[in-house]
Design a protein around this motif. Sequence first.
Motif, PDB file in Angstrom:
ATOM      1  N   ARG A  17      14.886  39.796  19.564  1.00 20.08           N
ATOM      2  CA  ARG A  17      15.482  39.030  18.464  1.00 20.08           C
ATOM      3  C   ARG A  17      15.874  39.982  17.344  1.00 20.08           C
ATOM      4  N   TYR A  22      12.601  40.123  12.315  1.00 24.76           N
ATOM      5  CA  TYR A  22      11.368  39.922  13.068  1.00 24.76           C
ATOM      6  C   TYR A  22      10.639  41.207  13.474  1.00 24.76           C
ATOM      7  N   ASN A  73       2.267  30.754  14.152  1.00 23.69           N
ATOM      8  CA  ASN A  73       3.670  30.937  13.789  1.00 23.69           C
ATOM      9  C   ASN A  73       4.418  29.892  14.603  1.00 23.69           C
ATOM     10  N   ALA A  76      10.750  27.650  14.562  1.00 26.29           N
ATOM     11  CA  ALA A  76      11.579  26.627  13.918  1.00 26.29           C
ATOM     12  C   ALA A  76      10.862  25.283  13.754  1.00 26.29           C
ATOM     13  N   HIS A  79       9.852  23.824  10.374  1.00 27.11           N
ATOM     14  CA  HIS A  79      10.761  23.145   9.463  1.00 27.11           C
ATOM     15  C   HIS A  79      10.998  21.670   9.809  1.00 27.11           C
ATOM     16  N   HIS A  99       4.758  33.846   9.247  1.00 29.56           N
ATOM     17  CA  HIS A  99       6.154  34.076   9.622  1.00 29.56           C
ATOM     18  C   HIS A  99       6.438  35.563   9.538  1.00 29.56           C
ATOM     19  N   LEU A 100       7.102  36.066  10.544  1.00 33.49           N
ATOM     20  CA  LEU A 100       7.462  37.489  10.539  1.00 33.49           C
ATOM     21  C   LEU A 100       8.476  37.778   9.447  1.00 33.49           C
ATOM     22  N   SER A 101       9.432  36.881   9.311  1.00 35.63           N
ATOM     23  CA  SER A 101      10.489  37.074   8.313  1.00 35.63           C
ATOM     24  C   SER A 101      10.118  36.353   7.015  1.00 35.63           C
ATOM     25  N   ARG A 110      15.204  26.922   6.038  1.00 32.54           N
ATOM     26  CA  ARG A 110      13.961  27.631   6.403  1.00 32.54           C
ATOM     27  C   ARG A 110      12.945  27.632   5.263  1.00 32.54           C
TER      28      ARG A 110
END
Length: 148
Positions: A17, A22, A73, A76, A79, A99-101, A110
């Motif tokens: 990804r 990420y 984690n 999506a 959300h 969350h990685l990001s 998000r």
Amino acid sequence: MKILLINGPNLNMLGNRDSGFYGSKSLNEIQEIIEEKAKYLSVDLINFQSNHEGEIVEFIQKNSSLASGIIINAGALTHYGISLRDSLSDSKLPFVEVHLSNIYSREEFRRISLLAPIALGVIAGLKFKGYEYAFDYLTNYLDQKDLQ
Ligand code: DQA
């Protein structure tokens, strides 16, 4: 002490990804890092990843009675996953959302997490390190080492 480490949709694809969001570690590599930490502390770590909300709900239903806490984690599902939120709530277990990001620096959709209001805490944007910090915090919290 038993901890459930749950990863939701598309996290099985980590490594392929967008590394800007990420990082470049695969999910296996991340799980191995946390497993090492768990072994060191004699924590029983159960890893689970699924691309299906219902499977995650069933995993939580089946495993929460014997667990002390959860690191999740939800990808999506964070959300929009109302049934996931309900199962976390029903489990009554403390959980850390990872969350990685940095979900707050990305698209508007998000920024909303259905899980955050019932989480012990949220870590976002620290790539794979977020899982390590979540593990450290949760194990300390569960040991009641001056954090409660
Ligand atoms: C994610 C953020 C989500 O918005 C996204 O859908 C993911 C990964 C993260 O780790 O940064 O799949 O949870």
